[in-house]
Design an enzyme around this catalytic site. Structure first.
Site, PDB file in Angstrom:
ATOM      1  CB  CYS A  56      -1.027  -0.031   1.116  1.00  0.00           C
ATOM      2  SG  CYS A  56      -2.234  -1.243   1.081  1.00  0.00           S
TER       3      CYS A  56
ATOM      4  CE  LYS B  12      -4.655   2.575  -0.185  1.00  0.00           C
ATOM      5  NZ  LYS B  12      -5.478   3.079   0.879  1.00  0.00           N
TER       6      LYS B  12
ATOM      7  CB  SER C 209     -12.189   9.462   2.171  1.00  0.00           C
ATOM      8  OG  SER C 209     -12.088  10.680   1.507  1.00  0.00           O
TER       9      SER C 209
ATOM     10  CG  ASP D 285     -12.182   1.627   4.663  1.00  0.00           C
ATOM     11  OD1 ASP D 285     -10.978   1.758   4.457  1.00  0.00           O
ATOM     12  OD2 ASP D 285     -12.862   1.441   5.616  1.00  0.00           O
TER      13      ASP D 285
ATOM     14  CG  ASP E 198     -10.816  -1.843   1.357  1.00  0.00           C
ATOM     15  OD1 ASP E 198     -10.252  -1.523   2.218  1.00  0.00           O
ATOM     16  OD2 ASP E 198     -10.223  -1.660   0.224  1.00  0.00           O
TER      17      ASP E 198
ATOM     18  N   GLY F 267     -11.406 -12.770 -13.397  1.00  0.00           N
ATOM     19  CA  GLY F 267     -10.525 -11.867 -13.303  1.00  0.00           C
ATOM     20  C   GLY F 267      -9.995 -11.332 -14.559  1.00  0.00           C
ATOM     21  CG  HIS F 268      -8.582  -7.991 -17.183  1.00  0.00           C
ATOM     22  ND1 HIS F 268      -8.733  -8.625 -18.512  1.00  0.00           N
ATOM     23  CD2 HIS F 268      -7.576  -6.912 -17.519  1.00  0.00           C
ATOM     24  CE1 HIS F 268      -8.153  -8.021 -19.390  1.00  0.00           C
ATOM     25  NE2 HIS F 268      -7.483  -6.928 -19.100  1.00  0.00           N
ATOM     26  CB  SER F 269      -4.087 -11.714 -16.625  1.00  0.00           C
ATOM     27  OG  SER F 269      -4.534 -12.481 -17.933  1.00  0.00           O
TER      28      SER F 269
END
Length: 349
Positions: A18, A21, A50, A52, A92, A140-142
């Site tokens: 993180c 970010k 703001s 999660d 989250d 998902g996606h790759s």
């Protein structure tokens, strides 16, 4: 590709976890006027606070919680990287008081640099965490990318009345933190081969512990606000709670729990670049007592990856909250301060 030519995962990315970010003040500027607005009465939580995750009311009994989180490697072990990234993404949902039901994998890998075995281990690590949480990775996606990236898009459910926002804290609330701090510091030392095995195992144990108590905390009426502490640091995420709730926070530095040996590592010069960015984003609304140690600023702004839950609850509920966290294995959970009436600000003493 032989084993000796496989690069360290952390050497392939400019940042990790993180700590990747975008700084909170920069992000706020980018988001301003960037998203469409409109009459969406069933959107219970959007971008305004703001928070999660996004929350959309499906009916009187169910609300859908949706979030996504991904980043570059914070560790070199591929399975551990996958586990940490998945745990962080699921957090989250728990931080909103929900129960995850399904995830989609987000995968970007430098196919010329990493062998299939390494990539498979990353995916297997993420899948093992989702299995522990009782949910499938349903797709998902790759992409083939320059830096290794892994994370999840996660969906969850909660009763609309049990959603816990980060902007509903009340004056007089106690602040409780479920996990120790210092992940960014330890990861900085790891990248320079200066983190011992005990420190590494402590970091892995913390960053792969699911924040499942959030689902139970959501059912407690005297828990007024909930969030998780991640890349914006303890100060950044506490300040989001203060701003949203229009309150002032008083933090007890001596009560803060740390991963060993985070304070000593900061004194030895280890910290992430994100720490300075976090401080620049919040310094106007933070006061540090003069007696605090020299490493306090760096530790308080240390970006957490898969950090703990920050709970704002009525004082009379603090014992029940602490007992719930400790029963779930959060042995370093601590009461770290309180919220009082006043202009949004954080005083650390």
């Amino acid at each position: 590709m032989t084993e000796t030519t496989i690069p360290r995962l952390t050497s392939l990315s400019h940042g990790g976890g993180c700590g990747c970010k975008i700084a909170p003040d920069v992000l706020a500027g980018l988001m301003r006027n960037a998203l469409p607005t409109g009459p969406f009465p069933d959107l219970l939580v959007g971008t305004q606070s703001s928070d999660d995750a996004a929350v959309y009311r499906l009916n009187d009994e169910q609300a859908l919680i949706a979030t996504t989180d991904f980043f570059m490697p914070i560790v070199d072990d591929p399975r551990d990287f996958g586990r940490i990234a998945a745990t962080n993404a699921l957090s989250d949902i728990y931080a909103m008081g929900g129960r995850p039901i399904m995830a989609l994998a987000l995968v970007g890998m430098p196919l010329k640099s990493l062998p299939p075995e390494t990539i498979n281990a990353i995916l297997a690590g993420g899948a093992s965490v989702c299995q522990e949480a009782g949910i499938p990775i349903a797709g998902g996606h790759s992409i083939d990318s320059v830096e290794p990236i892994y994370g999840l898009a996660v969906m969850g459910l909660a009763h609309p009345d049990h959603i816990k926002r980060n902007d509903q804290a009340q004056a007089g609330d106690v602040l409780i933190l479920s996990k120790p701090l210092g992940v960014g510091v330890l990861s900085a030392a790891l990248k320079k081969n200066q983190l011992d095995e005990a420190g590494y195992q402590a970091m892995i144990a913390s960053t792969t512990r699911l924040n499942t108590p959030g689902t139970q905390l959501a059912r407690l009426d005297q828990v007024h606000a909930l969030t998780d502490v991640t890349g914006f640091s303890l100060l950044g995420h506490t300040l989001e709670m203060c701003r949203g709730s229009q309150l002032r926070a008083e933090l007890d530095y001596a009560a803060l729990p740390w991963l060993e040996p985070a304070p000593a590592l900061v004194r030895a010069g280890f910290q992430t670049g994100a720490s300075g960015r976090n401080w620049n984003a919040c310094r106007a609304e933070v006061s540090l007592a003069a007696h605090l140690p020299t490493e306090a600023q760096a530790l308080l702004t240390d970006p957490q990856t898969s950090g703990g839950l920050l709970v704002a609850c009525a004082p009379e509920a603090a014992g029940e909250v602490m007992a719930l966290l400790q029963a779930d294995g959060c042995t370093q959970a601590a009461r770290i301060g309180r919220l009082v009436a006043g202009t949004p600000h954080i005083q650390v003493s």
